[in-house]
Design an enzyme around this catalytic site. Structure first.
Site, PDB file in Angstrom:
ATOM      1  N   ARG A 121       0.819  -1.231   0.000  1.00 18.37           N
ATOM      2  CA  ARG A 121       0.000   0.000   0.000  1.00 18.37           C
ATOM      3  C   ARG A 121       0.847   1.272   0.000  1.00 18.37           C
ATOM      4  O   ARG A 121       0.413   2.331   0.448  1.00 18.37           O
ATOM      5  CB  ARG A 121      -0.970   0.034   1.169  1.00 18.37           C
ATOM      6  CG  ARG A 121      -1.996  -1.057   1.102  1.00 18.37           C
ATOM      7  CD  ARG A 121      -3.223  -0.717   1.916  1.00 18.37           C
ATOM      8  NE  ARG A 121      -4.193  -1.787   1.793  1.00 18.37           N
ATOM      9  CZ  ARG A 121      -4.177  -2.881   2.546  1.00 18.37           C
ATOM     10  NH1 ARG A 121      -3.277  -3.025   3.486  1.00 18.37           N
ATOM     11  NH2 ARG A 121      -5.079  -3.809   2.366  1.00 18.37           N
ATOM     12  N   LYS A 143       3.157  11.634 -11.546  1.00 14.68           N
ATOM     13  CA  LYS A 143       2.351  10.735 -12.380  1.00 14.68           C
ATOM     14  C   LYS A 143       3.142   9.462 -12.614  1.00 14.68           C
ATOM     15  O   LYS A 143       4.247   9.505 -13.151  1.00 14.68           O
ATOM     16  CB  LYS A 143       2.043  11.385 -13.727  1.00 14.68           C
ATOM     17  CG  LYS A 143       0.890  12.344 -13.706  1.00 14.68           C
ATOM     18  CD  LYS A 143       0.519  12.683 -15.143  1.00 14.68           C
ATOM     19  CE  LYS A 143      -0.566  13.714 -15.210  1.00 14.68           C
ATOM     20  NZ  LYS A 143      -0.812  14.133 -16.613  1.00 14.68           N
ATOM     21  N   GLU A 185       9.972  17.887 -24.708  1.00 14.53           N
ATOM     22  CA  GLU A 185       9.251  18.319 -23.499  1.00 14.53           C
ATOM     23  C   GLU A 185       9.744  19.703 -23.047  1.00 14.53           C
ATOM     24  O   GLU A 185       8.972  20.500 -22.508  1.00 14.53           O
ATOM     25  CB  GLU A 185       9.408  17.291 -22.371  1.00 14.53           C
ATOM     26  CG  GLU A 185       8.921  15.881 -22.706  1.00 14.53           C
ATOM     27  CD  GLU A 185       7.394  15.746 -22.810  1.00 14.53           C
ATOM     28  OE1 GLU A 185       6.663  16.735 -22.610  1.00 14.53           O
ATOM     29  OE2 GLU A 185       6.942  14.615 -23.097  1.00 14.53           O
ATOM     30  N   LYS A 227       7.999  23.121 -14.641  1.00 14.04           N
ATOM     31  CA  LYS A 227       7.050  22.027 -14.424  1.00 14.04           C
ATOM     32  C   LYS A 227       6.520  22.066 -12.983  1.00 14.04           C
ATOM     33  O   LYS A 227       5.326  21.869 -12.743  1.00 14.04           O
ATOM     34  CB  LYS A 227       7.701  20.668 -14.715  1.00 14.04           C
ATOM     35  CG  LYS A 227       6.782  19.539 -14.309  1.00 14.04           C
ATOM     36  CD  LYS A 227       6.796  18.332 -15.149  1.00 14.04           C
ATOM     37  CE  LYS A 227       5.627  17.426 -14.722  1.00 14.04           C
ATOM     38  NZ  LYS A 227       5.655  16.115 -15.285  1.00 14.04           N
ATOM     39  N   GLU A 237      -4.384  17.388 -11.652  1.00 13.89           N
ATOM     40  CA  GLU A 237      -4.801  17.689 -13.029  1.00 13.89           C
ATOM     41  C   GLU A 237      -6.308  17.909 -13.157  1.00 13.89           C
ATOM     42  O   GLU A 237      -6.990  17.261 -13.942  1.00 13.89           O
ATOM     43  CB  GLU A 237      -4.338  16.576 -13.983  1.00 13.89           C
ATOM     44  CG  GLU A 237      -4.346  17.051 -15.440  1.00 13.89           C
ATOM     45  CD  GLU A 237      -3.805  16.030 -16.412  1.00 13.89           C
ATOM     46  OE1 GLU A 237      -2.645  15.610 -16.241  1.00 13.89           O
ATOM     47  OE2 GLU A 237      -4.530  15.651 -17.330  1.00 13.89           O
ATOM     48  N   ARG A 241      -2.844  21.908 -14.921  1.00 13.83           N
ATOM     49  CA  ARG A 241      -1.808  20.889 -15.187  1.00 13.83           C
ATOM     50  C   ARG A 241      -1.999  20.263 -16.571  1.00 13.83           C
ATOM     51  O   ARG A 241      -1.047  19.793 -17.187  1.00 13.83           O
ATOM     52  CB  ARG A 241      -1.808  19.809 -14.100  1.00 13.83           C
ATOM     53  CG  ARG A 241      -0.704  18.782 -14.324  1.00 13.83           C
ATOM     54  CD  ARG A 241      -0.454  17.880 -13.140  1.00 13.83           C
ATOM     55  NE  ARG A 241       0.602  16.937 -13.448  1.00 13.83           N
ATOM     56  CZ  ARG A 241       1.224  16.169 -12.573  1.00 13.83           C
ATOM     57  NH1 ARG A 241       0.881  16.213 -11.306  1.00 13.83           N
ATOM     58  NH2 ARG A 241       2.180  15.347 -12.948  1.00 13.83           N
ATOM     59  N   ASN A 245      -0.016  18.681 -21.146  1.00  8.54           N
ATOM     60  CA  ASN A 245      -0.338  17.663 -22.149  1.00  8.54           C
ATOM     61  C   ASN A 245      -0.307  18.223 -23.562  1.00  8.54           C
ATOM     62  O   ASN A 245      -0.754  17.554 -24.502  1.00  8.54           O
ATOM     63  CB  ASN A 245      -1.720  17.064 -21.864  1.00  8.54           C
ATOM     64  CG  ASN A 245      -1.763  16.367 -20.517  1.00  8.54           C
ATOM     65  OD1 ASN A 245      -0.752  15.850 -20.055  1.00  8.54           O
ATOM     66  ND2 ASN A 245      -2.914  16.373 -19.873  1.00  8.54           N
ATOM     67  N   HIS A 248       0.216  15.969 -26.517  1.00 14.12           N
ATOM     68  CA  HIS A 248       0.190  14.580 -26.060  1.00 14.12           C
ATOM     69  C   HIS A 248      -1.031  13.796 -26.547  1.00 14.12           C
ATOM     70  O   HIS A 248      -0.958  12.577 -26.674  1.00 14.12           O
ATOM     71  CB  HIS A 248       0.287  14.519 -24.533  1.00 14.12           C
ATOM     72  CG  HIS A 248       1.689  14.747 -24.031  1.00 14.12           C
ATOM     73  ND1 HIS A 248       2.391  15.908 -24.276  1.00 14.12           N
ATOM     74  CD2 HIS A 248       2.540  13.937 -23.327  1.00 14.12           C
ATOM     75  CE1 HIS A 248       3.594  15.809 -23.722  1.00 14.12           C
ATOM     76  NE2 HIS A 248       3.699  14.637 -23.154  1.00 14.12           N
ATOM     77  N   HIS A 252       0.142  10.662 -28.200  1.00 12.08           N
ATOM     78  CA  HIS A 252      -0.125   9.291 -27.721  1.00 12.08           C
ATOM     79  C   HIS A 252      -0.755   8.456 -28.837  1.00 12.08           C
ATOM     80  O   HIS A 252      -0.448   7.269 -28.988  1.00 12.08           O
ATOM     81  CB  HIS A 252      -1.053   9.319 -26.506  1.00 12.08           C
ATOM     82  CG  HIS A 252      -0.351   9.711 -25.246  1.00 12.08           C
ATOM     83  ND1 HIS A 252      -1.017  10.016 -24.091  1.00 12.08           N
ATOM     84  CD2 HIS A 252       0.964   9.835 -24.947  1.00 12.08           C
ATOM     85  CE1 HIS A 252      -0.146  10.325 -23.138  1.00 12.08           C
ATOM     86  NE2 HIS A 252       1.058  10.226 -23.645  1.00 12.08           N
ATOM     87  N   HIS A 264       8.436   8.644 -27.709  1.00 12.48           N
ATOM     88  CA  HIS A 264       7.481   9.569 -27.080  1.00 12.48           C
ATOM     89  C   HIS A 264       7.730  11.028 -27.501  1.00 12.48           C
ATOM     90  O   HIS A 264       6.811  11.720 -27.948  1.00 12.48           O
ATOM     91  CB  HIS A 264       7.560   9.438 -25.557  1.00 12.48           C
ATOM     92  CG  HIS A 264       6.629  10.353 -24.834  1.00 12.48           C
ATOM     93  ND1 HIS A 264       5.261  10.205 -24.873  1.00 12.48           N
ATOM     94  CD2 HIS A 264       6.869  11.452 -24.072  1.00 12.48           C
ATOM     95  CE1 HIS A 264       4.697  11.174 -24.157  1.00 12.48           C
ATOM     96  NE2 HIS A 264       5.651  11.935 -23.661  1.00 12.48           N
TER      97      HIS A 264
HETATM   98  N1  GLY Z   1       3.812  14.811 -18.057  1.00 14.40           N
HETATM   99  C1  GLY Z   1       2.680  15.584 -17.785  1.00 14.40           C
HETATM  100  C2  GLY Z   1       2.390  15.747 -16.332  1.00 14.40           C
HETATM  101  O1  GLY Z   1       3.206  15.372 -15.503  1.00 14.40           O
HETATM  102  O2  GLY Z   1       1.363  16.257 -15.981  1.00 14.40           O
END
Ligand code: GLY
Length: 361
Positions: A121, A143, A185, A227, A237, A241, A245, A248, A252, A264
């Site tokens: 956990r 994330k 990025e 960031k 998010e 946030r 993306n 993305h 993706h 990526h």
């Molecule tokens: N890579 C996008 C984020 O961390 O929100």
């Protein structure tokens, strides 16, 4: 020279330390911060004989390591590999105080983070990213997760690390394609939050491509700080946030449909070009700025044209992305340079047009 960015999330802020040569003393620093006598390690196989011995030697004598060596590649970001890691750590009888170190690139960090979030956990997580992409993006912000079948990053959690250690000297031996992936990025950060960085990148890209370590240290610190600012204001998010993306949702889909022929950062580069196309058509971005973005991505060794995938197949894949809500697509677009916005009203026709714009400039 070191850059330290403190990421202020919830009641557990953490440091991202960026310092040349850091790997040679990372063990001592970690032990003094976390007071542990053993660690679990998820280690990318491609650096097992190069980076791991340096990290291992930085720990005190008689320190215990429980290692899971992860085969390289996006295809290994899977629940099958997570199970293998659980076997290693549970058979070693780690306890809730045993940190798990992620040592590798984005795939390693995402998978190790998911293991740390779920085994017993939750145990502490330490990120030691060894690619530019992982240093400036995936190791920061919490994330974590894995792919499920063709669904990218669809199983995961938010798991903030205790500390992130970035040693820019490891980037010297990073393959060029991997290095350029990370630049995608960084260019994204400039577009959504840091317009002066875009101008700086235009001027100093050769220093980055030459892997100038002093400059890289400052540059990584600046990207991490950007960031961190976004993540701090919206950890889960629910709002801004999502600007991270940019590129993305298209990206993706390109990764999935091409079966990862595009890495990526390469897919994100094409995705940023598509998003910039949408923004220009909606009047959110000057045509001259759109061209600036595309030119910079190209100079950074990233693809901006030459896409050869069916647009309707890509569109369906975009609808499966978790950033789609209630069947509708959320597209992040630049709002001028240095800002972004999320649009839910972009027509299917304009999305198909943006994909088709990626075939040739
Ligand atoms: N890579 C996008 C984020 O961390 O929100």
């Amino acid at each position: 020279m070191a850059e330290i960015v403190n990421v202020k999330v919830g009641d557990a802020p953490y440091d991202v330390v960026v310092e040349p040569g850091l790997l040679a003393r990372v063990g001592g620093d970690l032990v003094s911060r976390l007071g542990c006598r053993g660690v679990g390690v998820v280690l990318d196989r491609s650096i097992e004989t190069s980076v791991w011995p340096v990290v291992e030697a930085s720990f005190p004598p008689r320190f215990s390591f429980y290692r899971y060596v992860l085969p390289s590649g996006e295809g290994n970001k899977s629940l099958d590999r997570v199970r293998e890691a659980y076997d290693v750590f549970l058979n070693a009888r780690i306890d809730r105080g045993t940190p798990i170190i992620a040592l590798g690139g984005g795939v390693t960090g995402d998978l190790a983070g998911f293991v740390a979030a779920t085994v017993l956990r939750g145990v502490p997580l330490v990120q030691i990213p060894t690619t530019l992409l992982a240093m400036v993006d995936s190791s920061v912000g919490g994330k974590v997760g894995v792919n499920h079948g063709s669904f990218k990053n669809m199983v995961g959690a938010f798991k903030q690390p205790e500390v992130v250690y970035c040693d820019p000297t490891v980037l010297r031996s990073l393959p060029q394609r991997e290095f350029c992936n990370g630049l995608a990025e960084c260019i994204k950060h400039a577009i959504i939050r840091d317009a002066p960085l875009l101008a700086e990148l235009e001027e100093n890209l050769p220093r980055l491509l030459d892997r100038d370590i002093d400059y890289l240290t400052t540059f990584i610190g600046r990207n991490v700080a950007t960031k961190a600012r976004v993540v701090q204001s919206d950890v889960f998010e629910r709002g801004e946030r999502a600007h991270l993306n940019l590129g993305h949702t298209f990206g993706h889909a390109i990764e999935t449909v091409s079966q990862h022929e595009y890495a990526h950062g390469e897919a994100v580069s094409l995705g940023i070009c598509a998003a910039a196309h949408v923004a220009a058509r909606l009047g959110a971005l000057d045509e001259a700025d759109r061209r600036r973005i595309v030119a910079l991505l190209g100079r950074a060794g990233l693809p901006t044209t030459g896409l050869d995938l069916d647009e309707t197949v890509l569109y369906s894949a975009m609808l499966h992305d978790k950033k789609a809500s209630g069947g509708g697509l959320k597209i992040v677009i630049p709002q001028g340079l240095g800002a972004a916005t999320v649009r839910e009203d972009v027509s299917r026709d304009l999305i198909l047009e943006a994909i088709n714009s990626l075939r040739s400039e």
